[in-house]
Enzyme design. Sequence first.
Site, PDB file in Angstrom:
ATOM      1  N   PRO A  11       0.800  -1.224   0.000  1.00  0.00           N
ATOM      2  CA  PRO A  11       0.000   0.000   0.000  1.00  0.00           C
ATOM      3  C   PRO A  11       0.836   1.278   0.000  1.00  0.00           C
ATOM      4  O   PRO A  11       1.905   1.334   0.612  1.00  0.00           O
ATOM      5  CB  PRO A  11      -0.796  -0.098   1.306  1.00  0.00           C
ATOM      6  CG  PRO A  11       0.007  -0.990   2.180  1.00  0.00           C
ATOM      7  CD  PRO A  11       0.641  -1.993   1.249  1.00  0.00           C
ATOM      8  N   ASN A  12       0.306   2.248  -0.705  1.00  0.00           N
ATOM      9  CA  ASN A  12       0.851   3.612  -0.794  1.00  0.00           C
ATOM     10  C   ASN A  12       2.091   3.728  -1.675  1.00  0.00           C
ATOM     11  O   ASN A  12       2.548   4.841  -1.940  1.00  0.00           O
ATOM     12  CB  ASN A  12       1.145   4.189   0.614  1.00  0.00           C
ATOM     13  CG  ASN A  12      -0.082   4.176   1.499  1.00  0.00           C
ATOM     14  OD1 ASN A  12      -1.136   4.672   1.088  1.00  0.00           O
ATOM     15  ND2 ASN A  12       0.003   3.588   2.671  1.00  0.00           N
ATOM     16  N   ARG A  19       5.187  11.036  -2.462  1.00  0.00           N
ATOM     17  CA  ARG A  19       4.974  10.666  -1.065  1.00  0.00           C
ATOM     18  C   ARG A  19       6.238  10.932  -0.245  1.00  0.00           C
ATOM     19  O   ARG A  19       7.269  10.284  -0.474  1.00  0.00           O
ATOM     20  CB  ARG A  19       4.640   9.171  -1.009  1.00  0.00           C
ATOM     21  CG  ARG A  19       4.544   8.603   0.369  1.00  0.00           C
ATOM     22  CD  ARG A  19       4.538   7.080   0.333  1.00  0.00           C
ATOM     23  NE  ARG A  19       4.348   6.557   1.669  1.00  0.00           N
ATOM     24  CZ  ARG A  19       4.558   5.292   2.015  1.00  0.00           C
ATOM     25  NH1 ARG A  19       4.954   4.426   1.101  1.00  0.00           N
ATOM     26  NH2 ARG A  19       4.358   4.899   3.239  1.00  0.00           N
ATOM     27  N   TYR A  24      11.387   8.948   1.064  1.00  0.00           N
ATOM     28  CA  TYR A  24      11.345   7.888   0.038  1.00  0.00           C
ATOM     29  C   TYR A  24      11.996   8.282  -1.292  1.00  0.00           C
ATOM     30  O   TYR A  24      12.113   7.437  -2.170  1.00  0.00           O
ATOM     31  CB  TYR A  24       9.888   7.471  -0.205  1.00  0.00           C
ATOM     32  CG  TYR A  24       9.275   6.770   0.980  1.00  0.00           C
ATOM     33  CD1 TYR A  24       9.689   5.488   1.348  1.00  0.00           C
ATOM     34  CD2 TYR A  24       8.313   7.394   1.764  1.00  0.00           C
ATOM     35  CE1 TYR A  24       9.159   4.850   2.454  1.00  0.00           C
ATOM     36  CE2 TYR A  24       7.765   6.759   2.877  1.00  0.00           C
ATOM     37  CZ  TYR A  24       8.196   5.486   3.209  1.00  0.00           C
ATOM     38  OH  TYR A  24       7.662   4.852   4.310  1.00  0.00           O
ATOM     39  N   ASN A  75       7.994  -5.736  -1.549  1.00  0.00           N
ATOM     40  CA  ASN A  75       8.021  -4.623  -0.608  1.00  0.00           C
ATOM     41  C   ASN A  75       6.604  -4.547  -0.046  1.00  0.00           C
ATOM     42  O   ASN A  75       5.722  -3.978  -0.690  1.00  0.00           O
ATOM     43  CB  ASN A  75       8.420  -3.317  -1.288  1.00  0.00           C
ATOM     44  CG  ASN A  75       8.497  -2.174  -0.262  1.00  0.00           C
ATOM     45  OD1 ASN A  75       8.021  -2.307   0.874  1.00  0.00           O
ATOM     46  ND2 ASN A  75       9.093  -1.070  -0.667  1.00  0.00           N
ATOM     47  N   ALA A  78       3.482  -0.991   4.541  1.00  0.00           N
ATOM     48  CA  ALA A  78       2.964  -1.014   5.928  1.00  0.00           C
ATOM     49  C   ALA A  78       2.523  -2.406   6.363  1.00  0.00           C
ATOM     50  O   ALA A  78       2.546  -2.722   7.563  1.00  0.00           O
ATOM     51  CB  ALA A  78       1.808  -0.029   6.059  1.00  0.00           C
ATOM     52  N   HIS A  81       4.496  -4.767   8.810  1.00  0.00           N
ATOM     53  CA  HIS A  81       4.450  -4.642  10.270  1.00  0.00           C
ATOM     54  C   HIS A  81       3.112  -5.095  10.853  1.00  0.00           C
ATOM     55  O   HIS A  81       2.921  -5.020  12.060  1.00  0.00           O
ATOM     56  CB  HIS A  81       4.723  -3.184  10.658  1.00  0.00           C
ATOM     57  CG  HIS A  81       5.792  -2.535   9.843  1.00  0.00           C
ATOM     58  ND1 HIS A  81       7.098  -2.979   9.854  1.00  0.00           N
ATOM     59  CD2 HIS A  81       5.755  -1.509   8.923  1.00  0.00           C
ATOM     60  CE1 HIS A  81       7.815  -2.231   9.011  1.00  0.00           C
ATOM     61  NE2 HIS A  81       7.023  -1.349   8.433  1.00  0.00           N
ATOM     62  N   ASP A  88       1.394 -15.957   6.223  1.00  0.00           N
ATOM     63  CA  ASP A  88       0.816 -17.292   6.055  1.00  0.00           C
ATOM     64  C   ASP A  88       0.700 -17.663   4.573  1.00  0.00           C
ATOM     65  O   ASP A  88       0.895 -18.831   4.206  1.00  0.00           O
ATOM     66  CB  ASP A  88      -0.564 -17.370   6.721  1.00  0.00           C
ATOM     67  CG  ASP A  88      -0.471 -17.469   8.242  1.00  0.00           C
ATOM     68  OD1 ASP A  88       0.638 -17.653   8.766  1.00  0.00           O
ATOM     69  OD2 ASP A  88      -1.524 -17.361   8.898  1.00  0.00           O
ATOM     70  N   GLU A  99      12.625  -9.844   0.829  1.00  0.00           N
ATOM     71  CA  GLU A  99      11.898  -8.672   1.352  1.00  0.00           C
ATOM     72  C   GLU A  99      12.718  -7.413   1.097  1.00  0.00           C
ATOM     73  O   GLU A  99      13.910  -7.382   1.407  1.00  0.00           O
ATOM     74  CB  GLU A  99      11.674  -8.887   2.859  1.00  0.00           C
ATOM     75  CG  GLU A  99      10.951  -7.747   3.540  1.00  0.00           C
ATOM     76  CD  GLU A  99      10.815  -7.996   5.057  1.00  0.00           C
ATOM     77  OE1 GLU A  99      10.981  -9.156   5.521  1.00  0.00           O
ATOM     78  OE2 GLU A  99      10.551  -7.013   5.776  1.00  0.00           O
ATOM     79  N   HIS A 101      12.875  -3.064   1.396  1.00  0.00           N
ATOM     80  CA  HIS A 101      12.351  -1.768   1.835  1.00  0.00           C
ATOM     81  C   HIS A 101      13.267  -0.689   1.282  1.00  0.00           C
ATOM     82  O   HIS A 101      14.503  -0.825   1.343  1.00  0.00           O
ATOM     83  CB  HIS A 101      12.305  -1.669   3.361  1.00  0.00           C
ATOM     84  CG  HIS A 101      11.442  -2.725   3.961  1.00  0.00           C
ATOM     85  ND1 HIS A 101      10.072  -2.649   3.931  1.00  0.00           N
ATOM     86  CD2 HIS A 101      11.752  -3.903   4.549  1.00  0.00           C
ATOM     87  CE1 HIS A 101       9.581  -3.739   4.497  1.00  0.00           C
ATOM     88  NE2 HIS A 101      10.572  -4.518   4.863  1.00  0.00           N
ATOM     89  N   ARG A 108      14.113   3.923  11.752  1.00  0.00           N
ATOM     90  CA  ARG A 108      12.871   4.698  11.825  1.00  0.00           C
ATOM     91  C   ARG A 108      12.083   4.369  13.089  1.00  0.00           C
ATOM     92  O   ARG A 108      12.651   3.873  14.053  1.00  0.00           O
ATOM     93  CB  ARG A 108      12.072   4.454  10.531  1.00  0.00           C
ATOM     94  CG  ARG A 108      12.859   4.874   9.271  1.00  0.00           C
ATOM     95  CD  ARG A 108      12.058   4.691   8.021  1.00  0.00           C
ATOM     96  NE  ARG A 108      10.867   5.527   8.017  1.00  0.00           N
ATOM     97  CZ  ARG A 108       9.866   5.394   7.139  1.00  0.00           C
ATOM     98  NH1 ARG A 108       9.940   4.453   6.193  1.00  0.00           N
ATOM     99  NH2 ARG A 108       8.816   6.183   7.204  1.00  0.00           N
ATOM    100  N   ARG A 112       8.217   0.119  13.072  1.00  0.00           N
ATOM    101  CA  ARG A 112       8.693  -0.402  11.770  1.00  0.00           C
ATOM    102  C   ARG A 112       9.812  -1.430  11.938  1.00  0.00           C
ATOM    103  O   ARG A 112      10.313  -1.980  10.964  1.00  0.00           O
ATOM    104  CB  ARG A 112       9.197   0.741  10.889  1.00  0.00           C
ATOM    105  CG  ARG A 112       8.111   1.723  10.506  1.00  0.00           C
ATOM    106  CD  ARG A 112       8.629   2.756   9.518  1.00  0.00           C
ATOM    107  NE  ARG A 112       7.795   3.941   9.544  1.00  0.00           N
ATOM    108  CZ  ARG A 112       6.654   4.079   8.869  1.00  0.00           C
ATOM    109  NH1 ARG A 112       6.221   3.121   8.084  1.00  0.00           N
ATOM    110  NH2 ARG A 112       5.929   5.189   8.964  1.00  0.00           N
TER     111      ARG A 112
END
Length: 148
Positions: A11-12, A19, A24, A75, A78, A81, A88, A99, A101, A108, A112
């Site tokens: 998301p986002n 943003r 970022y 990625n 949010a 977390h 699962d 993974e 980021h 941060r 996070r």
Amino acid sequence: MSPIVLVLNGPNLNLLGTREPATYGHETLADISALCGRAAEEFGLTVEFRQTNHEGELLDWIHAARGRCAGIVINPAAWTHTSVAIRDAVTAVALPLWEVHITNVHKREPFRHHSYLSDVAQGVICGYGIRGYCYALMEAARAIGMQS
Ligand code: DQA
């Protein structure tokens, strides 16, 4: 056809570029997609690049990757977390996962610092900006046997 690696974005991340640029950067999701396309060519992979703001859609994509894709770069934004469901799904399909980021999440806010995915991932890359996607694809190619 070369092995398919699914590159998933949570998301986002569609807002990248506008943003919180101080956090970022100025690169957009389209820039990341283009970077992944170039990396895929270099590493002998086929990349399918996607973003969603709907957790269920991301779960469906992970489920559909079973038997079709060789690995997943994600990625989770949010959802990193918060989401036991994504964890699962990843363990259910038993595909190798990397993974990513953009930011160093450990520098941060404390919320996070915990990831529901890191301990089921092959590796975690954070804090290297959008280059992290490229590094993850390089590792995916190596693990899949396309790169020595
Ligand atoms: C992020 C870090 C997350 O904590 C955050 O919620 C994001 C982006 C990153 O790429 O640095 O949306 O995953």
